[in-house]
Write a protein that holds these residues in place. Structure first.
Motif, PDB file in Angstrom:
ATOM      1  N   ALA B  33       0.828  -1.208   0.000  1.00 26.50           N
ATOM      2  CA  ALA B  33       0.000   0.000   0.000  1.00 26.50           C
ATOM      3  C   ALA B  33       0.860   1.256   0.000  1.00 26.50           C
ATOM      4  N   GLN B  34       1.915   1.248   0.784  1.00 24.89           N
ATOM      5  CA  GLN B  34       2.785   2.412   0.850  1.00 24.89           C
ATOM      6  C   GLN B  34       3.568   2.584  -0.452  1.00 24.89           C
ATOM      7  N   ALA B  35       3.986   1.474  -1.039  1.00 24.65           N
ATOM      8  CA  ALA B  35       4.707   1.549  -2.309  1.00 24.65           C
ATOM      9  C   ALA B  35       3.817   2.163  -3.389  1.00 24.65           C
ATOM     10  N   GLN B  36       2.570   1.740  -3.400  1.00 31.53           N
ATOM     11  CA  GLN B  36       1.629   2.256  -4.387  1.00 31.53           C
ATOM     12  C   GLN B  36       1.402   3.760  -4.185  1.00 31.53           C
ATOM     13  N   LEU B  37       1.269   4.146  -2.940  1.00 32.67           N
ATOM     14  CA  LEU B  37       1.093   5.570  -2.624  1.00 32.67           C
ATOM     15  C   LEU B  37       2.295   6.376  -3.096  1.00 32.67           C
ATOM     16  N   LEU B  38       3.475   5.903  -2.779  1.00 30.30           N
ATOM     17  CA  LEU B  38       4.692   6.608  -3.191  1.00 30.30           C
ATOM     18  C   LEU B  38       4.743   6.760  -4.707  1.00 30.30           C
ATOM     19  N   CYS B  39       4.358   5.666  -5.387  1.00 29.83           N
ATOM     20  CA  CYS B  39       4.408   5.681  -6.844  1.00 29.83           C
ATOM     21  C   CYS B  39       3.534   6.790  -7.423  1.00 29.83           C
ATOM     22  N   MET B  40       2.421   7.068  -6.752  1.00 30.40           N
ATOM     23  CA  MET B  40       1.486   8.050  -7.290  1.00 30.40           C
ATOM     24  C   MET B  40       1.869   9.484  -6.997  1.00 30.40           C
ATOM     25  N   VAL B  41       2.770   9.709  -6.064  1.00 28.26           N
ATOM     26  CA  VAL B  41       3.159  11.084  -5.758  1.00 28.26           C
ATOM     27  C   VAL B  41       4.618  11.362  -6.119  1.00 28.26           C
ATOM     28  N   LYS B  42       5.299  10.358  -6.651  1.00 30.06           N
ATOM     29  CA  LYS B  42       6.736  10.521  -6.857  1.00 30.06           C
ATOM     30  C   LYS B  42       7.068  11.522  -7.970  1.00 30.06           C
ATOM     31  N   ASP B  43       6.099  11.797  -8.853  1.00 35.53           N
ATOM     32  CA  ASP B  43       6.386  12.736  -9.941  1.00 35.53           C
ATOM     33  C   ASP B  43       5.712  14.088  -9.740  1.00 35.53           C
ATOM     34  N   GLY B  44       5.348  14.377  -8.491  1.00 34.55           N
ATOM     35  CA  GLY B  44       4.730  15.676  -8.210  1.00 34.55           C
ATOM     36  C   GLY B  44       3.611  15.539  -7.213  1.00 34.55           C
ATOM     37  N   PRO B  45       3.362  16.603  -6.445  1.00 34.24           N
ATOM     38  CA  PRO B  45       2.347  16.573  -5.387  1.00 34.24           C
ATOM     39  C   PRO B  45       0.951  16.361  -5.957  1.00 34.24           C
ATOM     40  N   ARG B  46       0.116  15.667  -5.182  1.00 29.14           N
ATOM     41  CA  ARG B  46      -1.277  15.441  -5.575  1.00 29.14           C
ATOM     42  C   ARG B  46      -2.175  15.674  -4.377  1.00 29.14           C
ATOM     43  N   ARG B  47      -3.400  16.082  -4.662  1.00 21.96           N
ATOM     44  CA  ARG B  47      -4.367  16.314  -3.600  1.00 21.96           C
ATOM     45  C   ARG B  47      -4.809  15.009  -2.952  1.00 21.96           C
ATOM     46  N   MET B  48      -5.207  15.077  -1.724  1.00 24.71           N
ATOM     47  CA  MET B  48      -5.696  13.902  -1.007  1.00 24.71           C
ATOM     48  C   MET B  48      -6.908  13.300  -1.723  1.00 24.71           C
ATOM     49  N   ALA B  49      -7.856  14.133  -2.078  1.00 24.47           N
ATOM     50  CA  ALA B  49      -9.083  13.638  -2.705  1.00 24.47           C
ATOM     51  C   ALA B  49      -8.780  12.932  -4.025  1.00 24.47           C
TER      52      ALA B  49
END
Lengths: 143, 143
Positions: B33-49
DNA sequence: TATTGTTATACTCTATAACTATA
DNA sequence: TATAGTTATAGAGTATAACAATA
């Protein structure tokens, strides 16, 4: 269409399968772990140690999973008689019913994931999936 | 060799992929779960929603996942400025490093699962997996 | 002493409901 | 009032370590 590496493609496929399977289990008021446990005992009692090995989990983790599943009335522990250390796990009638219902639903609804493929491609995927699964995890045909 | 239904074959394949992926993540001290989260923000900040929607989870579940990941120093919350309700999530240097290491390892080690297949069969499986994943879960290329 | 299974404890993950702050 | 995000609480899953009973 972005070129997706093999590893990512496998992971993406795994995610959609897992998600659908979890939904199918939930529709029968089961978690995936409990469904898998039921599947392994539905055709006859098995020892705790044997189950733990088959499920690839430590025996204490299994003990806890069995606790929860037993609390729901789906399995029950039995003494083996010969060796009084040994506990065998058996399904109840309700457990057997649930196991068979999930199994049938997996067979019916999981293949829908490949509905966008041609019949030939579906057959290909079927064969390749079975081959990889069999090689990497022999003797593991369970819903 | 037992005839395995399509649904069971898909499930078996998914299990071996999932198990290997969990191991790869663990080798980098991450949960899937943490790896997936990191993958989604690694190329720039994203909103929580936005993240919650992409990950297919409720926003409160995401909030908790972010808590744990932030506690490990892999991501950090930032205020957006314009709308003071909005929080954006960014990777730290350590988080970016971990994300890229896992991503590379997935690309390197996950394909090993298919090492028993011929090169042609591997290419087939690659294409079929990508096709099913893309159809069932568009826009989800993540380790 | 070795083996079978359980208990204690802790952490992760996810879900529902109630909540706060901002718009 | 509606939206963005958090907190409280609970249950499931799994892991390590210490334990009990039997062989």
């Amino acid at each position: 269409m972005a070129e997706q590496a093999f590893g990512e493609a496998l992971l993406g496929l795994s995610h959609v399968i897992q998600r659908r399977h979890t939904q199918i289990c939930a529709d029968h008021d089961l978690t995936p772990a409990q469904a898998q446990l039921l599947c392994m005992v539905k055709d006859g009692p098995r020892r705790m140690a044997e189950l733990a090995a088959s499920l690839g989990m430590a025996k204490n983790a299994l003990s806890q999973l069995v606790d929860r599943t037993e609390r729901r009335g789906l399995v029950h522990r039995e003494s083996d008689g010969n060796d009084r250390r040994v506990i065998t796990l058996a399904v109840t009638a309700a457990g057997k019913e649930a196991a068979e219902a999930v199994h049938a639903d997996v067979a019916r609804r999981l293949p829908d994931l490949a509905e966008g493929l041609s019949p030939g491609d579906r057959r290909q995927l079927h064969g390749l999936a079975a081959s990889v699964a069999a090689e990497q995890c022999p003797g593991r045909t369970c819903s």
